[in-house]
Each structure stands twice: as structure tokens, then as C-alpha cells.
Scaffold this motif. Structure first.
Motif, short mmCIF file in Angstrom:
data_model
loop_
_atom_site.label_atom_id
_atom_site.label_comp_id
_atom_site.label_asym_id
_atom_site.label_seq_id
_atom_site.Cartn_x
_atom_site.Cartn_y
_atom_site.Cartn_z
N ILE A 1 -8.42 12.13 -0.27
CA ILE A 1 -7.88 10.80 -0.57
C ILE A 1 -8.73 10.10 -1.62
O ILE A 1 -8.22 9.48 -2.56
CB ILE A 1 -7.80 9.95 0.71
CG1 ILE A 1 -6.98 10.67 1.79
CG2 ILE A 1 -7.18 8.59 0.41
CD1 ILE A 1 -5.55 10.94 1.39
N PHE B 1 0.82 3.83 -3.13
CA PHE B 1 0.04 5.04 -2.86
C PHE B 1 0.42 6.21 -3.78
O PHE B 1 -0.48 6.93 -4.25
CB PHE B 1 0.18 5.46 -1.39
CG PHE B 1 -0.64 6.67 -1.05
CD1 PHE B 1 -2.02 6.56 -0.85
CD2 PHE B 1 -0.06 7.93 -0.94
CE1 PHE B 1 -2.79 7.67 -0.54
CE2 PHE B 1 -0.81 9.04 -0.63
CZ PHE B 1 -2.18 8.92 -0.43
N TYR C 1 -1.42 5.70 -6.94
CA TYR C 1 -2.84 5.99 -6.73
C TYR C 1 -3.09 7.49 -6.69
O TYR C 1 -4.05 8.00 -7.29
CB TYR C 1 -3.30 5.33 -5.42
CG TYR C 1 -4.68 5.78 -4.96
CD1 TYR C 1 -5.83 5.26 -5.53
CD2 TYR C 1 -4.81 6.74 -3.96
CE1 TYR C 1 -7.08 5.68 -5.12
CE2 TYR C 1 -6.05 7.16 -3.54
CZ TYR C 1 -7.19 6.63 -4.12
OH TYR C 1 -8.43 7.05 -3.71
N TRP C 2 -2.22 8.22 -6.00
CA TRP C 2 -2.39 9.67 -5.89
C TRP C 2 -2.21 10.34 -7.25
O TRP C 2 -2.91 11.31 -7.56
CB TRP C 2 -1.38 10.22 -4.88
CG TRP C 2 -1.64 11.65 -4.50
CD1 TRP C 2 -0.99 12.75 -4.94
CD2 TRP C 2 -2.65 12.11 -3.59
NE1 TRP C 2 -1.52 13.88 -4.37
CE2 TRP C 2 -2.54 13.52 -3.54
CE3 TRP C 2 -3.62 11.47 -2.83
CZ2 TRP C 2 -3.37 14.30 -2.75
CZ3 TRP C 2 -4.46 12.25 -2.04
CH2 TRP C 2 -4.33 13.65 -2.01
N ILE D 1 0.83 -1.21 0.00
CA ILE D 1 0.00 0.00 0.00
C ILE D 1 0.86 1.26 0.00
O ILE D 1 0.61 2.22 -0.72
CB ILE D 1 -0.95 -0.01 1.21
CG1 ILE D 1 -1.98 -1.14 1.05
CG2 ILE D 1 -1.66 1.33 1.35
CD1 ILE D 1 -2.87 -1.31 2.27
N ILE D 2 1.93 1.24 0.80
CA ILE D 2 2.81 2.41 0.89
C ILE D 2 3.50 2.67 -0.46
O ILE D 2 3.58 3.82 -0.92
CB ILE D 2 3.86 2.21 2.00
CG1 ILE D 2 3.18 2.21 3.38
CG2 ILE D 2 4.93 3.29 1.94
CD1 ILE D 2 4.10 1.87 4.52
#
Length: 278
Positions: free
Chosen positions: A49, A26, A29-30, A22-23
Motif C-alpha cells: 500500500i 484510492f 493513489y494506486w 478515500i474509496i
């Protein structure tokens, strides 16, 4: 008790792996969500978010209304593909020679390649600029292909050498007995067996040239040969940044990288693991 500890360790490892994934994902995703947010959502004091409003205006503006970006995309494909082919063309026989021939100073050559691989790109930027300016190769695909291939060459040689060492010499000797010369045996016997290594090196060389910015900025001024990475900087102005367009183009720029890793994931992971052990 031991079985319980094993189960707990398994779940703990899984949780750590999920959190790490996830880290690392991210930022991607952003980037994608920023490309579909309105400017009000991007500049909001409270970070969104999850986008409250979705729009695809940036994609329509840059890929449908303005098709100029397709030229930059094609330029990146030409530069990355040419760099990959040139690297494999020279690295394959060189690494094969280091693996098979009793060359004088072979250890020094390998050490030299290790040192060269650690040199920063900026150290070669000015020499390349002077060289290609004297050869009248500025604003040319050839200069960018040669520059990126030169940087990829040490890595390619060091990775391919263990693959050639792992191939039994008896196969080449049998090919020579059947009438093949050394080059034919290398071309028809050795290279097909080293396919995982070639795919691994080719993928990394392609991705390295695809993401190059330094040489593209220094060796080119003509938009007709500049790659997509340079075009990204046109969205950054003196008084502001067009974040929607920047992130939309960056998202499309990442797509070939994702496709390559999905298509050759098995070969890349297996090739790196095999090469590192051998």
C-alpha cells in the motif's frame, strides 16, 4: 436532545464523506504509487500500500529519454480542443433555437436527443468508419474531431437549453431596439450571460474527447495522429505488461483532467446545478 442528534448527524455525515472520498481516490493513489514502484514491488505477493522503494525510472524513460510521447500528448490536445470548439459552435445556436423559437416538433426533437444520448459509442463506430473511409478522412484529425463532437452534441444541447431559457427575453428585445439583429443579440448579449453553461459543456466535451479510445482505434492506424489513450496500449504485450510505464503515462494523462476541474470547479458545479433546476 435535538442539538445532540444534529451534532451526531453532522459527524456521521462527515465520516461517510471522508470514507467515500478515500474509496473513490484510492485507484488514483494506486496508479501513482505503482508508477514509482520497482517491478519487484508491483509483482509482490503482498500488496504494498505504501511503496517501500521509490524510483522515477518510468518517468525518465518515457518523458526524457523517449520524447515520442509528447507527440501523442499533443495529438490528444488537438483532438479534444477541436471537438470542444466544434461542439460549442453547433450546440449553442441549436439549443438557443430550442429555447427561444416556437419550432414545430420541438418536444420530439428533445426526446430524440435524449434517446441518442443513451446510444453506446460502438453503434456509431462502423458507420463512421465507412463514412470517413469514403471521404478519405481516415488517419486524420478531422475524423476524430467530428466523431467525438457528434457524440457530445446531444449532451451539450440538453445542458445549454435551460441556460438560454433562464435569460430574460427583454434583454434581447432591448438589444434589437438599439439596432442589433437577432444574431448580434445572441452573440453579444445571450452568449456572455450563458458563460457558466458554456464552460460546463466545454469542460465535459473536452474530457470526453480526451479519454476517447474507441474512435481512435477504429479511425486511425497512423501513429502521427493517434492520441495518448491509444499509446497506453503499447505497454500491454502478449507475454506481459510494463506496469511502471503504463501507470506513469496514465498519471500524466490524468493531469489535464485534474487541472480543468480545479480551474473550473465553481463554474462546472454551479452550471450543472443551475441547469438541472431550470
Amino acid at each position: 436532545m435535538n442539538s445532540l442528534l444534529k451534532v451526531n448527524n453532522k459527524y456521521f455525515t462527515t465520516v461517510i464523506a471522508v470514507i467515500s472520498t478515500i474509496i473513490f481516490l484510492f485507484p488514483v493513489y494506486w496508479m501513482v504509487t505503482t508508477s514509482i514502484k520497482p517491478m519487484s514491488g508491483i509483482l509482490s505477493t503482498t500488496p504494498q500500500i505504501i511503496p517501500r522503494e521509490i524510483q522515477f525510472q518510468a518517468y525518465v524513460k518515457n518523458f526524457i529519454q523517449d520524447t515520442e510521447i509528447l507527440r501523442f500528448f499533443l495529438n490528444s490536445v488537438i483532438i479534444a480542443t477541436g471537438s470542444m470548439i466544434l461542439t460549442l459552435l453547433f450546440a449553442s445556436p441549436f439549443s438557443y433555437a430550442l429555447a427561444r423559437l416556437e419550432l414545430k416538433g420541438r418536444g420530439w426533437m428533445i426526446g430524440f436527443l435524449l434517446v441518442v444520448q443513451m446510444l453506446p459509442n460502438i453503434m456509431l463506430a462502423l458507420p463512421f468508419f465507412i463514412l470517413f473511409s469514403k471521404l478519405h478522412l481516415l488517419n486524420n484529425f478531422i475524423s476524430l474531431i467530428i466523431a467525438n463532437a457528434t457524440l457530445s452534441m446531444p449532451f451539450a444541447i440538453l445542458v445549454l437549453r435551460p441556460f438560454f431559457m433562464s435569460i430574460p427575453k427583454g434583454l434581447e428585445e432591448a438589444a434589437v431596439i438599439d439596432g442589433c439583429n437577432r444574431f448580434t443579440a445572441f452573440w453579444k448579449i445571450v452568449l456572455p450571460l450563458a458563460k457558466p453553461g458554456l464552460l460546463t459543456v466545454g469542460s465535459f466535451c473536452f474530457l470526453h474527447a480526451w479519454g476517447d479510445l474507441l474512435f481512435a482505434l477504429i479511425l486511425t492506424t497512423d501513429k502521427s495522429v493517434r492520441p495518448l489513450t491509444v499509446h497506453l496500449y503499447t505497454f500491454v504485450g502478449q507475454y506481459g505488461t510494463d506496469w511502471n510505464s503504463l501507470m506513469a503515462v496514465a498519471t500524466v494523462c490524468v493531469i489535464p483532467i485534474i487541472i480543468i476541474f480545479i480551474a473550473f470547479q465553481k463554474h462546472i458545479v454551479g452550471g450543472l446545478a443551475s441547469g438541472s433546476v431550470k
